[in-house]
Design a protein around this motif. Sequence first.
Motif, short mmCIF file in Angstrom:
data_model
loop_
_atom_site.label_atom_id
_atom_site.label_comp_id
_atom_site.label_asym_id
_atom_site.label_seq_id
_atom_site.Cartn_x
_atom_site.Cartn_y
_atom_site.Cartn_z
N ASP A 48 0.85 -1.19 0.00
CA ASP A 48 0.00 0.00 0.00
C ASP A 48 0.89 1.24 0.00
N ILE A 49 1.88 1.22 -0.84
CA ILE A 49 2.86 2.29 -0.97
C ILE A 49 2.17 3.65 -1.13
N GLY A 50 2.72 4.65 -0.45
CA GLY A 50 2.17 6.00 -0.56
C GLY A 50 1.48 6.49 0.69
N ASP A 51 1.18 5.60 1.62
CA ASP A 51 0.56 6.02 2.88
C ASP A 51 1.64 6.34 3.91
N ASP A 52 2.36 5.32 4.37
CA ASP A 52 3.52 5.55 5.21
C ASP A 52 4.76 5.40 4.33
N VAL A 53 5.83 6.07 4.71
CA VAL A 53 7.01 6.13 3.84
C VAL A 53 7.81 4.83 3.86
N ASP A 54 7.56 3.94 4.84
CA ASP A 54 8.39 2.75 4.90
C ASP A 54 8.18 1.81 3.72
N ASP A 55 7.01 1.88 3.06
CA ASP A 55 6.79 1.01 1.89
C ASP A 55 7.78 1.31 0.78
N VAL A 56 7.91 2.58 0.40
CA VAL A 56 8.81 2.92 -0.71
C VAL A 56 10.25 2.67 -0.31
N LEU A 57 10.60 2.93 0.95
CA LEU A 57 11.95 2.67 1.42
C LEU A 57 12.25 1.17 1.39
N ALA A 58 11.30 0.36 1.82
CA ALA A 58 11.50 -1.09 1.85
C ALA A 58 11.50 -1.68 0.44
N LEU A 59 10.60 -1.20 -0.41
CA LEU A 59 10.53 -1.73 -1.77
C LEU A 59 11.81 -1.44 -2.54
N ALA A 60 12.36 -0.24 -2.36
CA ALA A 60 13.63 0.08 -3.00
C ALA A 60 14.72 -0.89 -2.57
N PHE A 61 14.74 -1.22 -1.29
CA PHE A 61 15.70 -2.18 -0.75
C PHE A 61 15.53 -3.54 -1.43
N ALA A 62 14.29 -4.02 -1.51
CA ALA A 62 14.03 -5.33 -2.12
C ALA A 62 14.51 -5.36 -3.57
N LEU A 63 14.27 -4.29 -4.28
CA LEU A 63 14.63 -4.25 -5.70
C LEU A 63 16.13 -4.20 -5.93
N ARG A 64 16.89 -3.82 -4.91
CA ARG A 64 18.35 -3.75 -5.03
C ARG A 64 19.05 -5.02 -4.54
N ARG A 65 18.33 -5.93 -3.94
CA ARG A 65 18.98 -7.13 -3.39
C ARG A 65 19.13 -8.21 -4.45
N PRO A 66 20.36 -8.70 -4.68
CA PRO A 66 20.55 -9.74 -5.70
C PRO A 66 19.94 -11.07 -5.32
N GLU A 67 19.66 -11.26 -4.01
CA GLU A 67 19.06 -12.53 -3.59
C GLU A 67 17.60 -12.64 -3.98
N LEU A 68 16.97 -11.51 -4.31
CA LEU A 68 15.54 -11.49 -4.61
C LEU A 68 15.30 -11.19 -6.08
N ASP A 69 14.45 -11.97 -6.69
CA ASP A 69 14.01 -11.74 -8.06
C ASP A 69 12.55 -11.27 -7.98
N VAL A 70 12.36 -9.96 -7.95
CA VAL A 70 11.02 -9.40 -7.83
C VAL A 70 10.35 -9.49 -9.21
N VAL A 71 9.40 -10.41 -9.34
CA VAL A 71 8.78 -10.65 -10.63
C VAL A 71 7.46 -9.89 -10.80
N GLY A 72 6.98 -9.28 -9.73
CA GLY A 72 5.74 -8.51 -9.81
C GLY A 72 5.55 -7.69 -8.55
N ILE A 73 4.89 -6.54 -8.72
CA ILE A 73 4.55 -5.68 -7.59
C ILE A 73 3.07 -5.34 -7.73
N THR A 74 2.32 -5.59 -6.67
CA THR A 74 0.88 -5.34 -6.69
C THR A 74 0.53 -4.31 -5.61
N THR A 75 -0.47 -3.49 -5.90
CA THR A 75 -0.85 -2.45 -4.94
C THR A 75 -2.23 -2.76 -4.38
N VAL A 76 -2.48 -2.25 -3.18
CA VAL A 76 -3.69 -2.67 -2.47
C VAL A 76 -4.35 -1.53 -1.72
N LEU A 77 -5.66 -1.52 -1.75
CA LEU A 77 -6.57 -0.64 -1.01
C LEU A 77 -6.42 0.84 -1.34
#
Length: 333
Positions: A48-77
């Motif tokens: 639910d990115i855009g409400d509290d700032v930790d979503d965008v901060l955390a998502l950026a982290f996930a997208l930079r980690r080589p251990e994770l292959d982010v194949v999709g991002i879905t938004t909610v509510l």
Amino acid sequence: MPPTRRPVLFIFGSLPSHEVGWRQAFFWNLANHHTSEGNSLRVIVDTDIGDDVDDVLALAFALRRPELDVVGITTVLGGVEGRCRIVAKLLSVLGKEEISVAAGRTLPLDPERANRKRLEGTPFQGACAADVPDRDWPDAIDTILETTAAHPGDVGLITLGPLTNIGAALQADPDLGKRVRFIASMAASAEPERKEYNAAADPEAADLVFRSGAPLVIGTWETTRKVVLYSEEQSRIAESHSPLAQFLAENMELWRPVQGNKPGPVMYDLAPIVWAFRPELYPTRAQRITMALAEPERGRTPITSEAPPNAEVCVDVNTDEVLELYLETVLAE
């Protein structure tokens, strides 16, 4: 060199027998599923990115980690299209526009109980994506079901917001819980009187997830709130000249007018992401978590060790090491 998952030793000897059996099955399941190409872990991130700032901060982290292959991002509510634009902007900054972005449910599974006032309007961070045109975003539920069906046992679901999309996907296909590698969520409180926002925003969805039979990892409010970006960490990000750091600094500035009494961004949403590849940084315990649906307890998440477990619940965090890992990841050139 492909990323590798660090081995973790779990000692079961001092646990009750029902916890031993659960933990052995849980970690065997994770260890024996296939991994994505290059030994990275294929995941979908629901936010639910855009409400509290930790979503965008955390998502950026996930997208930079080589251990994770982010194949999709879905938004909610709420304003899911606006949330998709923020995600699209972040992907553009990172040069990862090939990742699918999908819009999910705007209302909880029981819309009559929705807090519509809270859900209406544009996410406050939307200003950072003002130059991103709207489009016909794919459907989040279809994205979740189709991706997990195409890669059974190989996709983990990481949820940073209310569990509405996962609940809706389970309604459409109850076997989803058997196909996912895990569901890791920030979605509970161990305090008996507290109603943690993500769980309480859609109790019916959380109930479906907790009863899904999927391998569950749950971050609690009490544990995840220990990781905070104080002024020193914020300054390090703001003083970096990388496009990503500047984008994150812009988002933190947009967040300040609504931060309330928080000393800085509270990084609740790092827990399910970090756990996916560094579980030793968020130690867990096998416990039983349920969702209260009837008033006045509605929205609470009772957690007990006295019943057969259905989840690994975070009980601690290595705060210093998580912060170090976060900063080295988002500040890397």
